[in-house]
Scaffold this motif. Structure first.
Motif, short mmCIF file in Angstrom:
data_model
loop_
_atom_site.label_atom_id
_atom_site.label_comp_id
_atom_site.label_asym_id
_atom_site.label_seq_id
_atom_site.Cartn_x
_atom_site.Cartn_y
_atom_site.Cartn_z
N VAL A 12 39.21 -1.48 16.68
CA VAL A 12 39.03 -2.67 17.50
C VAL A 12 38.20 -2.33 18.73
O VAL A 12 37.26 -3.04 19.09
CB VAL A 12 40.39 -3.26 17.91
N GLU A 13 38.57 -1.22 19.36
CA GLU A 13 37.82 -0.77 20.54
C GLU A 13 36.37 -0.49 20.18
O GLU A 13 35.44 -0.86 20.91
CB GLU A 13 38.47 0.48 21.12
N ARG A 14 36.16 0.16 19.06
CA ARG A 14 34.80 0.50 18.61
C ARG A 14 33.95 -0.76 18.43
O ARG A 14 32.81 -0.82 18.88
CB ARG A 14 34.86 1.27 17.28
N GLU A 15 34.50 -1.77 17.75
CA GLU A 15 33.75 -2.99 17.50
C GLU A 15 33.40 -3.71 18.79
O GLU A 15 32.29 -4.25 18.94
CB GLU A 15 34.53 -3.91 16.57
N GLN A 16 34.31 -3.72 19.73
CA GLN A 16 34.04 -4.37 21.01
C GLN A 16 32.92 -3.65 21.77
O GLN A 16 32.04 -4.30 22.36
CB GLN A 16 35.32 -4.40 21.86
N ARG A 17 32.96 -2.33 21.74
CA ARG A 17 31.92 -1.57 22.44
C ARG A 17 30.56 -1.71 21.75
O ARG A 17 29.52 -1.84 22.42
CB ARG A 17 32.31 -0.09 22.52
N LEU A 18 30.54 -1.71 20.43
CA LEU A 18 29.28 -1.89 19.71
C LEU A 18 28.69 -3.28 19.98
O LEU A 18 27.47 -3.43 20.11
CB LEU A 18 29.51 -1.70 18.20
N GLU A 19 29.56 -4.26 20.06
CA GLU A 19 29.10 -5.62 20.37
C GLU A 19 28.47 -5.66 21.77
O GLU A 19 27.42 -6.28 21.98
CB GLU A 19 30.28 -6.59 20.29
N HIS A 20 29.11 -5.00 22.70
CA HIS A 20 28.58 -4.94 24.07
C HIS A 20 27.20 -4.26 24.08
O HIS A 20 26.24 -4.78 24.68
CB HIS A 20 29.56 -4.17 24.96
N LEU A 21 27.08 -3.12 23.41
CA LEU A 21 25.82 -2.38 23.39
C LEU A 21 24.70 -3.19 22.74
O LEU A 21 23.55 -3.13 23.18
CB LEU A 21 26.01 -1.06 22.65
N SER A 22 25.05 -3.94 21.70
CA SER A 22 24.02 -4.66 20.95
C SER A 22 23.37 -5.78 21.76
O SER A 22 22.26 -6.21 21.43
CB SER A 22 24.62 -5.24 19.66
N HIS A 23 24.04 -6.25 22.82
CA HIS A 23 23.52 -7.35 23.61
C HIS A 23 22.89 -6.90 24.93
O HIS A 23 22.47 -7.74 25.73
CB HIS A 23 24.62 -8.38 23.90
#
Length: 329
Positions: A12-23
């Motif tokens: 869950v933490e990984r997906e949230q951080r990847l989402e942040h980085l992608s934007h």
């Protein structure tokens, strides 16, 4: 039947951080700079391959009659790749700077309705292009790309000449040149290219031209890179810092033991703890950061903004679920 999706907390933490980085805006700049690097490597590699191939003949005592037909075919292919990559690099630079400095020149200053030039392009970019690439021989190289696309692939003249007047040593010369009679059939040379061709009595020796252009292109690329990087430096720095910090965190989460065999079926006792400790130490050495930005208040005091990048959690909490994958029960 009711489906329950369980996802490990680290996932869950990984997906949230990847989402942040992608934007992040810096991600777009990163991709633009990577595209520039690819075009630059393509240009440099093509130039190196062409030079190495020609060096098998030019500068040696090899006689032209001993060359295979493949030598000429390969020379033409590599030369075509080189001049094509010249245009590719120029196009990538143009695409980049029109994204970073998008303001177009006033309508009254445009050459026609298709003129897409920008203010930065006219005031900064074009003068630098003229400074480094304005010579007639380099302009000939640019036009040669159009000749190859719209008229014919350049033909080569490959030859050996030698002279011996005793007691002097033999004077031996191997050359690879562009066939002048074919170049003269192309009707769309620009003024600088025409002037250059008038200085060439016979076939056109292009090796000194390539060496000169490659040196100028390297200088120009360094200048352009610094211009672009200075324009957006903060945003890529934010992206790189956050991505690296996230990468160190993932390395600790996914630490694995060493195994006794290549199939990974017999973990060596104690190695998981050791490898996780090593990853943790490297993560600590890299450090953590927020990125809230800075503003200046009415008194001229710099104020750090609120961070949008919370510290990544301690990995110890994931030791029970780090090996879990998404499951449906």
């Amino acid at each position: 039947m009711t489906e329950h999706i369980h996802k490990a907390s680290w996932a869950v933490e990984r997906e949230q951080r990847l989402e942040h980085l992608s934007h992040l805006p810096g991600k777009l700049h990163h991709e633009r700079f990577e595209a520039l690097n690819r075009a630059s490597r393509l240009f440099s590699t093509n130039g190196t391959e062409l030079s190495h191939h020609i060096a098998k003949f030019v500068g040696t005592m090899e006689h032209v009659n001993d060359l295979t037909d493949d030598f000429e075919h390969e020379t033409v292919r590599l030369f075509h790749n080189y001049i094509a990559s010249v245009a590719t690099l120029r196009d990538m630079q143009r695409t980049t700077h029109r994204k970073l400095w998008p303001e177009r020149i006033p309508e009254k200053e445009r050459r026609d309705e298709n003129d897409r030039r920008t203010v930065w392009e006219v005031k900064i970019y074009e003068p630098k292009v003229q400074e480094l690439f304005g010579d007639d021989d380099i302009r000939f190289l640019f036009d040669l790309r159009n000749c190859a696309l719209h008229h014919t692939v350049p033909m080569m003249v490959i030859g050996t000449t030698w002279k011996h007047v005793p007691p002097a040593p033999i004077q031996w010369s191997n050359t690879v040149e562009l066939k002048r009679s074919e170049l003269d059939k192309f009707s769309r040379w620009g003024g600088p290219a025409k002037r250059f061709l008038r200085t060439q009595e016979n076939d056109v020796e292009f090796l000194p031209l390539l060496e000169k252009y490659s040196m100028r292109a390297s200088e120009f690329f360094g200048w352009f890179w610094e211009q672009a990087n200075s324009k957006v430096r903060t945003e890529p720095d934010e992206y790189y810092r956050k991505r690296s910090e996230f990468g160190h965190w993932l390395a600790e989460v996914h630490a694995k033991p060493d195994f006794e065999d290549r199939h990974g079926s017999h973990p060596i006792p104690g190695t998981l703890r050791r490898n996780r400790a090593k990853a943790h130490a490297e993560r600590c050495e890299f450090g953590t950061t927020g990125w809230g930005g800075m503003t200046v208040d009415s008194s001229g005091v710099a104020v750090v903004g609120e961070s949008d990048w919370d510290p990544l959690p301690a990995v110890g909490k994931y030791r029970n679920d780090a090996e879990e994958s998404d499951t449906i029960t």
